[in-house]
Design an enzyme around this catalytic site. Structure first.
Site, mmCIF file in Angstrom:
data_model
loop_
_atom_site.group_PDB
_atom_site.id
_atom_site.type_symbol
_atom_site.label_atom_id
_atom_site.label_comp_id
_atom_site.label_asym_id
_atom_site.label_seq_id
_atom_site.Cartn_x
_atom_site.Cartn_y
_atom_site.Cartn_z
ATOM 1 N N CYS A 119 55.304 67.676 55.027
ATOM 2 C CA CYS A 119 54.532 67.575 56.258
ATOM 3 C C CYS A 119 53.349 66.630 56.082
ATOM 4 C CB CYS A 119 54.028 68.943 56.704
ATOM 5 S SG CYS A 119 55.334 70.162 56.821
ATOM 6 N N ASP B 224 50.624 67.144 54.256
ATOM 7 C CA ASP B 224 49.347 67.787 53.894
ATOM 8 C C ASP B 224 49.583 68.949 52.951
ATOM 9 O OD1 ASP B 224 47.571 66.736 56.257
ATOM 10 O OD2 ASP B 224 49.240 67.712 57.269
ATOM 11 N N CYS C 220 45.762 63.157 54.831
ATOM 12 C CA CYS C 220 45.041 62.029 55.411
ATOM 13 C C CYS C 220 43.542 62.207 55.219
ATOM 14 C CB CYS C 220 45.386 61.892 56.886
ATOM 15 S SG CYS C 220 44.781 63.263 57.872
ATOM 16 N N CYS D 118 44.484 69.323 60.875
ATOM 17 C CA CYS D 118 43.808 69.258 59.570
ATOM 18 C C CYS D 118 42.765 70.368 59.452
ATOM 19 C CB CYS D 118 43.103 67.910 59.381
ATOM 20 S SG CYS D 118 44.216 66.498 59.433
#
Lengths: 403, 137
Positions: B37, B39, B63, B106
């Protein structure tokens, strides 16, 4: 801040010589190439015909086989939908491959929704078509095979001449999207058995908003239904007043590419290899995506294990590149091209495409090697995956909580 | 995508990168996300005898916004009691870092990481027998 531009597969800068050739047609030479009754029109028509010769010469075609479009997307649309519709009574099956540009995939999907049958071929781990699969996929009702010349993400170059030969033997038309290849590698539509070929201006130092489609006129004479109907310009295949300044730009870009390709291709290939060798020397656990040799001189696509692509790009924000990471796309899906090569999602997320060009220097490459190596090291220090790898844990065997 | 100054600051100068001893009885470890995915966050907290978080560390694959969210999370949990830390909401992180809608996940992941670390800690604390076992290693 000066930025090193290594995103030439997205678009190239306009060559100053191309701009110089275009400017008169944006100033005094404004005529409509379709005006037959006065000197303004004749002047424009002459310029367009010269450009047609220049485009044709670069790919071994004759000028009459070139039609101007707004770009490779339009050329692909005319080729795929135009051929499928024109030859509908002969058959309703077309073949494409998984790593095509969306400008081929989406027209094919559109056809599928409208009653056509579409076969989408997979590729091998380098992104190459498997010739036996292609041969097996061609049926009596197949009218078109559309396989790109070179891939925009990986740079992998397809065995185009082999595909052309097979298509000829089996009596189906062969279209190739050559947006990334024209002007970078030698192309000869006769020797390679290509029936239709898409060209883009802005991938070869010409202006945006202009492209061309090569449509074979002899053995066989290929016909396409138009996508845009109107005044019957461009042999009826693409109506609309010709964009004379951009056409002049495309023609000039083709002439320059033809004259300079032998030298340029050697020089850019050396830079490409210098970039890859520099990165491999500085960093462990990186992987080259695409074919190791049969690849565009411009393209180096690398997965940096344990580091996510978007964060990596943040680490060298004075170098313009692109990534196959989902985080950089609107869809939040990682690159479908890398997926088709069997590159796992986690490696697609870690990929960066460096694309070099006419104006790339050795200093640009050396600077990039250093900056990228530093950024990878910085990010690996904070990567839990790198830590696990150092501990000897196989991250593909971990039960992750997907979200 | 343009990043907020705060995201860039956390990215360039991440706070509390590192690793605590995951076998220690007063350390809770949370690992959330998945490599496919894009992350993965690992967040660890260390508590004193008063249940106060005295140290926190993270490592993140993801990211810039994911790195910044986890860096910020470690900053925020330090000095709080475990229960207070459990109150941190992803929306607070979104606000602080000025995350755009496409990056909200996130912040969610950072909140999940805090909760997972607390869960791990509570599990250890709830089983004193295990604690001895770990200490013996």
């Amino acid at each position: 801040m000066s930025i090193v531009y290594l995103d030439n597969n997205a678009t190239t800068p306009l060559d100053p010589r191309v701009l110089d050739a275009m400017l008169p047609y944006l100033r005094d030479k404004f005529g409509n190439a379709a005006s037959r009754s006065h000197a303004f029109g004749w002047e424009a028509e002459n310029a367009v015909e010269q450009a047609r010769e220049q485009v044709a010469a670069l790919i071994g075609a004759s000028a009459k086989e070139i039609i101007f479009t707004s770009g490779a997307t339009e050329s692909d649309n005319i080729a795929v939908k135009g051929v499928a519709h024109m030859y509908h009574d002969k058959g309703n099956h077309i073949i494409i491959q998984e790593t095509e540009h969306k400008a081929v995939i989406d027209p094919a999907k559109y056809l599928e929704q409208n009653g056509f049958e579409v076969t989408v071929l997979g590729v091998d781990k380098y992104g190459m078509v498997r010739m036996d699969e292609l041969a097996g996929a061609i049926k009596d009702n197949t009218t078109l095979v559309s396989i790109m010349f070179a891939n925009n993400e990986t740079g992998t170059i397809q065995p185009v001449a082999e595909i052309g030969k097979l298509c000829k033997e089996r009596g189906v038309l062969f279209h190739t999207d050559a947006a990334q290849a024209v002007g970078k590698v030698p192309i000869d539509v006769e020797a390679m058995g290509i029936d239709l070929l898409s060209v883009s201006g802005h991938k070869m130092y010409g202006p945006k908003g202009i492209g061309a489609l090569y449509v074979r006129r002899k053995k066989p004479r290929v016909r396409c239904e138009p996508v845009i109907h109107g005044g019957g310009h461009e042999r009826g295949m693409r109506s609309g007043t010709l964009n004379v300044p951009a056409i002049v730009g495309l023609g000039t870009a083709c002439a320059l590419a033809q004259a300079e390709m032998p030298e340029e291709s050697k020089r850019v290939t050396a830079l490409r290899d210098r970039l890859w060798e520099g990165l491999s020397k500085n960093l462990t656990e990186i992987a080259l995506n695409g074919h190791p040799e049969k690849r565009l001189p411009t393209t180096v696509n690398v997965s940096f294990l344990y580091v996510e692509g978007e964060s990596l790009m943040m680490g060298f924000n004075d170098i313009a590149v692109s990534s196959g990471s989902a985080c950089t796309s609107a869809s939040l899906e990682p690159s479908y091209v890398l997926k088709a090569l069997g590159v796992g999602d986690e490696l697609a997320h870690s990929s960066i495409r460096f694309s070099l060009g006419r104006f790339t220097t050795e200093a640009d490459v050396d600077y990039t090697v250093k900056r990228v190596s530093d950024a990878v090291n910085h990010l690996r220090k904070m990567s839990p995956l790198y830590e696990m790898a150092l501990e000897g844990i196989d991250i593909t065997k971990v039960q992750w909580a997907h979200h | 995508m343009a990043y907020s100054d705060k995201v860039v600051d956390h990215f360039e100068h991440p706070r509390n990168v590192g690793t605590l001893d995951k076998n220690s009885a007063n350390v809770g470890t949370g690992v959330v996300g998945a490599p496919e995915c894009g992350d993965v966050m690992k967040l660890q907290i260390q508590v004193d005898e008063n249940d106060r978080i005295v140290d926190a560390k993270f490592k993140t694959f993801g990211c810039g916004s994911a790195i910044a969210s986890s860096s910020l999370a470690t900053e925020w949990v330090k000095g709080k009691t475990v229960d207070e830390a459990g109150q941190i909401k992803n929306t607070d992180i979104v606000k602080e870092l000025a995350l755009p809608p496409v990056k909200i996940h996130c912040s969610v992941l950072a909140e999940d990481a805090i909760r997972a670390a607390i869960r791990d800690l509570r599990q250890k604390q709830g089983a004193p027998g295990d604690k001895t076992a770990v200490a013996a290693k």
